[in-house]
Write an enzyme that holds these catalytic residues in place. Structure first.
Site, PDB file in Angstrom:
ATOM      1  CE  LYS A  89     -43.888  15.891  20.969  1.00 13.07           C
ATOM      2  NZ  LYS A  89     -42.707  16.534  21.518  1.00 13.07           N
TER       3      LYS A  89
ATOM      4  CE  LYS B 194     -48.279  23.389  21.582  1.00 14.57           C
ATOM      5  NZ  LYS B 194     -47.701  22.216  20.976  1.00 14.57           N
TER       6      LYS B 194
ATOM      7  CE  LYS C  87     -43.645  23.588  27.551  1.00 11.22           C
ATOM      8  NZ  LYS C  87     -44.156  22.399  27.039  1.00 11.22           N
TER       9      LYS C  87
HETATM   10  P1  ATP Z   1     -44.502  19.447  24.295  1.00 11.55           P
HETATM   11  O1  ATP Z   1     -45.932  19.449  24.783  1.00 11.55           O
HETATM   12  O2  ATP Z   1     -43.628  18.447  24.979  1.00 11.55           O
HETATM   13  O3  ATP Z   1     -43.922  20.817  24.220  1.00 11.55           O
HETATM   14  P2  ATP Z   1     -45.229  19.577  21.530  1.00 11.55           P
HETATM   15  O4  ATP Z   1     -46.357  18.724  21.124  1.00 11.55           O
HETATM   16  O5  ATP Z   1     -45.498  21.019  21.738  1.00 11.55           O
HETATM   17  O6  ATP Z   1     -44.601  18.892  22.804  1.00 11.55           O
HETATM   18  P3  ATP Z   1     -42.615  20.098  20.510  1.00 11.55           P
HETATM   19  O7  ATP Z   1     -41.585  19.030  20.572  1.00 11.55           O
HETATM   20  O8  ATP Z   1     -42.583  21.178  21.544  1.00 11.55           O
HETATM   21  O9  ATP Z   1     -44.060  19.397  20.494  1.00 11.55           O
HETATM   22  O10 ATP Z   1     -42.603  20.786  19.090  1.00 11.55           O
HETATM   23  C1  ATP Z   1     -42.028  20.181  17.961  1.00 11.55           C
HETATM   24  C2  ATP Z   1     -42.436  20.907  16.709  1.00 11.55           C
HETATM   25  O11 ATP Z   1     -43.819  20.685  16.456  1.00 11.55           O
HETATM   26  C3  ATP Z   1     -42.257  22.422  16.769  1.00 11.55           C
HETATM   27  O12 ATP Z   1     -41.791  22.843  15.512  1.00 11.55           O
HETATM   28  C4  ATP Z   1     -43.637  22.953  17.013  1.00 11.55           C
HETATM   29  O13 ATP Z   1     -43.825  24.243  16.488  1.00 11.55           O
HETATM   30  C5  ATP Z   1     -44.467  21.941  16.278  1.00 11.55           C
HETATM   31  N1  ATP Z   1     -45.807  21.872  16.867  1.00 11.55           N
HETATM   32  C6  ATP Z   1     -46.132  21.333  18.061  1.00 11.55           C
HETATM   33  N2  ATP Z   1     -47.466  21.423  18.266  1.00 11.55           N
HETATM   34  C7  ATP Z   1     -47.980  22.042  17.175  1.00 11.55           C
HETATM   35  C8  ATP Z   1     -49.301  22.415  16.769  1.00 11.55           C
HETATM   36  N3  ATP Z   1     -50.336  22.149  17.538  1.00 11.55           N
HETATM   37  N4  ATP Z   1     -49.454  23.039  15.582  1.00 11.55           N
HETATM   38  C9  ATP Z   1     -48.379  23.296  14.781  1.00 11.55           C
HETATM   39  N5  ATP Z   1     -47.118  22.964  15.100  1.00 11.55           N
HETATM   40  C10 ATP Z   1     -46.915  22.339  16.275  1.00 11.55           C
HETATM   41 MG    MG Z   2     -43.984  22.291  22.667  1.00 12.97          MG
END
Ligand code: ATP
Ligand code: MG
Length: 333
Positions: free
Chosen positions: A200, A197, A113
């Protein structure tokens, strides 16, 4: 029988994508019968990226509707908004006193980050794992269904819970463990952009809310390579990622078909993408329809949030009282 406690959450920073669904939500769906589940919308966590009040509010409503549309059942699980349970901030403060700069700076999510938003490396980002630990242990959770990207943060939560217990020589907190759908490894859903990965903030999500046309377009644009030139050759990362997605959403015979085609150098990535898009749509289309329905019902959303907040607070207040006793906050009057 006492059911083991489960906690997990998602930041309302955008629509839920396939990574959120397969990494977290689907595990959760599997648990709600046999476990005492808390699923929250991590709105305090989302402040690290400074949303506007309008975006924050809209994000919370959207994620709440999406949880419900995915099948998280408010009759069985506790669905709540993190900021409705302010006790978590109090526990976060206490845990921060035993969280060390070195270990926080070393976490990969912090380093990532800090790299991605160098103009906004705030203290909340640094102590993100501490708040996440508070989220989990305030309900005395034993299991946490999260994706692979959260492995290290969960490890930190285990560390902070154990450290607190040792410091005060009492087993206040269980040491939380990851939970995966099939009991195997934690899952990482890749993006369509060749590496890393799906996320968002990565801007590479395929969203549950997205309409089928858009999903087809996105999948057809996914990064690939020039194709295999020798039988049984190793896949490049972008192609490996497409196969990983296919394994997640498609049936084994479909995967098998394209593996064989790849290994005999007869694969046409266009065919694979078409199949992948249709299989993704088969998962997302019914969820999308439910999201659209639920979003219309403000009264229902408000009711779910209110009941969830009550249930979550009850549990949080109980733990916090115990924690304060243990720390030595005795009332003088
Ligand atoms: P941000 O980019 O804002 O961090 P994010 O897409 O990573 O958003 P989070 O809110 O951080 O989403 O994560 C929510 C849940 O989704 C967590 O349990 C995280 O492990 C899971 N998660 C997020 N992205 C993945 C992925 N690509 N594969 C598996 N699990 C995921
Ligand atoms: Mg995340």
């Amino acid at each position: 029988m006492i059911k083991p406690i489960v906690v997990s959450g998602i930041r309302p920073t955008g629509y839920l994508h396939l990574g959120n669904y397969y990494g977290a939500v689907r595990n959760f769906l599997r648990m709600q019968e046999d476990y005492n589940c808390y699923f929250f919308i991590a709105d305090i966590h989302s402040l690290t990226t400074h949303p506007t009040p309008e975006n924050l509010q809209a994000g919370v409503k959207q994620v709440l509707a999406e949880y419900l549309a995915c099948g998280i059942d408010p009759e069985k699980s506790t669905i709540f908004i993190q900021s409705d349970v302010p006790e978590v901030c109090e526990l976060y403060t206490f845990l921060n006193m035993n969280a060390y700069l070195g270990e926080l700076e070393r976490t990969t999510s912090f380093k990532e980050k800090a790299r991605k938003q160098p103009e906004n490396v705030n203290a909340g980002l640094l102590t993100y794992p501490v708040l996440m630990a508070a989220d989990i242990i305030i309900h005395k959770a034993e299991f946490v269904p999260v994706g692979k990207d959260q492995e290290q943060n969960l490890e930190m939560a285990r560390k902070f819970a154990g450290r607190f217990n040792r410091m005060y020589k009492q087993e206040v907190f269980p040491i939380p463990r990851p939970f995966t759908f099939d009991g195997g490894d934690m899952i990482k859903v890749p993006g369509l952009d060749g590496s890393g990965k799906m996320g968002k903030s990565e801007g590479n999500g395929v969203f549950l809310y997205e309409d089928p046309k858009e999903i087809r377009k996105k999948v057809m644009r996914a990064v690939t390579d020039a194709g295999p030139t020798e039988p049984n050759s190793k896949k490049t990362e972008p192609v490996e990622n497409l196969f990983t997605l296919l394994k997640i959403v498609s049936t084994p015979d479909v995967v098998d078909h394209f593996e064989k085609a790849y290994n005999s150098c007869e694969i046409r990535y266009g065919d694979l993408k078409k199949q992948l898009a249709e299989d993704i749509i088969a998962v997302t289309a019914p969820i999308r329809e439910r999201i659209l329905e639920i979003l219309k019902d403000d009264a229902y959303l408000a009711q779910v949030a209110r009941i969830g907040a009550e249930k979550a607070r009850e549990s949080a207040v109980r733990t916090l009282q115990e924690v304060k006793e243990v720390i030595g906050f005795k009332r003088l009057f």
